[in-house]
Design an enzyme around this catalytic site. Structure first.
Site, mmCIF file in Angstrom:
data_model
loop_
_atom_site.group_PDB
_atom_site.id
_atom_site.type_symbol
_atom_site.label_atom_id
_atom_site.label_comp_id
_atom_site.label_asym_id
_atom_site.label_seq_id
_atom_site.Cartn_x
_atom_site.Cartn_y
_atom_site.Cartn_z
ATOM 1 C CE LYS A 61 7.144 -1.001 -0.239
ATOM 2 N NZ LYS A 61 7.977 -2.133 -0.675
ATOM 3 C CB SER A 316 0.362 -1.504 4.132
ATOM 4 O OG SER A 316 -0.397 -1.548 2.941
#
Length: 423
Positions: A61, A316
């Site tokens: 992110k 992720s």
């Protein structure tokens, strides 16, 4: 304007993604693309993991947040930025605010764990202000947007923004630069869709032969529902366990990109994700959050197709709170059918439990949970009993013995409403 022209307008081109890569290169870690030997042996394939769990904020992110905020004009940066998040977007946002010396406000639900608040504050230091408001993310986001409007600040969305997507897309460039072989399959976790939109844009332009598989948690499959409906739909109820990928509604821009690029979207049960987390920890010393294990957990669904192929999965994120491990273990055991709960009616007399253990349980069965309150004026009373078994088919033996001994029982695992209320 044709539909194709509309889609081209909202989709980033490869030049803008290379620009994003140059923009963020000095800030992010170019995370490694590593072969995972245990997964490669298990699936008889070359399984490579893109280790975004090793990113500076332990999540991809950061890429989108930094790229978006750094592109704002000096005037907008001076007025400050705002986001709503209780997770990885907040950490990437906070890191960026501190790196660029910009004032930022982060709106979080009042239910956000202290551990997450502490992490965000660590990354943002004196450049950020955390505002706890509302009981849900939607309520916190509504307050964040109101703050932007009243103070003329810039809102930084987590996924539904072209610059955010460009930042996340840089992962795709790194994968292709790091791999010496043709990539046959790319497994991409999907929450709001920003990562999937970015990666699929890169691969469709640079490696169009790669099959792109989107992966969602079974209890929050908002992209799959939207693709089936042909438009963005909002799910009324979702399972928030996979918090990094559990959204009620995907972004409109990611949806338009993904509907043309992603070959298929599959769902994985939350219990299977938990099993994958434990396997990665025990076999590879990897600590991943539920969303971080999502794409890897989907490999079982394609074990025949991927045999002998080159496969990339996105790990992720690695922001997993250690206090969640007991719940993760419990969910894994339930999914693997190695733990079972019963309501059992016990006679109210001495020796009843001893008889149950001797007559019903096998030598490898173990009572892991027992709740019983004696009722003085009754012949029998219910007990909540949790039993761990060694093999899934051991359950049939327990039920057979309960029936033979004429013991009244109720099996709870299949009764989702009652099960989640009691356990």
């Amino acid at each position: 304007m044709t539909e194709g022209e509309k889609n081209k307008q909202i989709s980033p081109d490869i030049k803008s993604i290379y620009t994003a890569k140059r923009n963020i290169n000095q800030v992010i870690n170019q995370t490694p693309l590593l072969q995972n030997l245990s997964l490669s042996d298990k699936y008889h394939a070359n399984i490579l993991l893109k280790r975004e769990d090793l990113q500076k904020t332990r999540s991809y992110k950061l890429r989108g947040a930094y790229h978006k905020i750094s592109l704002l004009s000096k005037e907008k940066q001076k007025k400050g930025v705002v986001c709503a998040s209780a997770g990885n977007h907040a950490q990437g946002f906070a890191f960026t605010c501190n790196e660029l010396n910009i004032k930022g406000k982060i709106f979080m639900p009042t239910t956000t764990p202290n551990q997450k608040i502490k992490q965000v504050r660590m990354y943002g230091k004196e450049n950020i202000e955390i505002i706890l408001t509302g009981d849900t993310f939607d309520e916190a986001q509504a307050e964040a947007i109101r703050e932007c409007q009243s103070q003329n600040m810039s809102f930084i969305p987590p996924f539904d923004d072209i610059n955010i997507i460009e930042g996340q897309a840089t992962i795709g460039l790194e994968i292709l630069e790091s791999s010496n072989d043709k990539i046959d399959y790319l497994f991409i976790p999907i929450g709001g869709g920003g990562l999937a939109a970015g990666l699929s844009t890169v691969f469709k332009q640079v490696s169009p032969e790669t099959k792109l598989i989107g992966v969602e948690p079974e209890g929050a499959a908002s992209m799959k529902a939207s693709l089936e409906a042909g438009k963005v739909v909002r799910l009324e109820n979702i399972n928030t366990f996979v918090d990094g990928a559990a959204v009620k509604e995907v972004g409109k821009i990611p949806f338009e990109i993904c509907k043309n690029n992603i070959e298929t979207v599959v769902t994985v049960p939350e219990g299977k994700i938990c099993t994958t987390i434990l396997e990665l920890y025990n076999e590879d010393a990897m600590v991943v959050e539920p969303a971080g294990a999502l794409s890897i957990a989907a490999l079982d669904l394609f074990k025949k197709e991927i045999k002998g192929k080159n496969i990339v999965c996105i790990a992720s994120g690695g922001n997993n709170d250690i206090t969640r491990m007991e719940e993760i273990k419990e969910r894994s055991l339930l999914y693997e059918k190695l733990k079972h709960y019963f309501l059992i009616s016990f006679p109210q007399r001495p020796g009843a439990l001893k008889e149950f253990v001797g007559d019903v349980l096998g030598p490898t069965d173990d009572i892991t949970h027992f709740e019983y309150h004696k009722k003085n004026n009754r012949n029998s009373g219910p007990a909540l009993v949790g039993i761990a078994v060694k093999k899934p088919n051991d359950l049939a033996l327990i039920i057979e013995k309960l029936t033979d001994k004429k013991i009244k029982y109720e099996y709870l695992n299949d009764q989702s409403d009652l099960f989640h209320y009691i356990i």
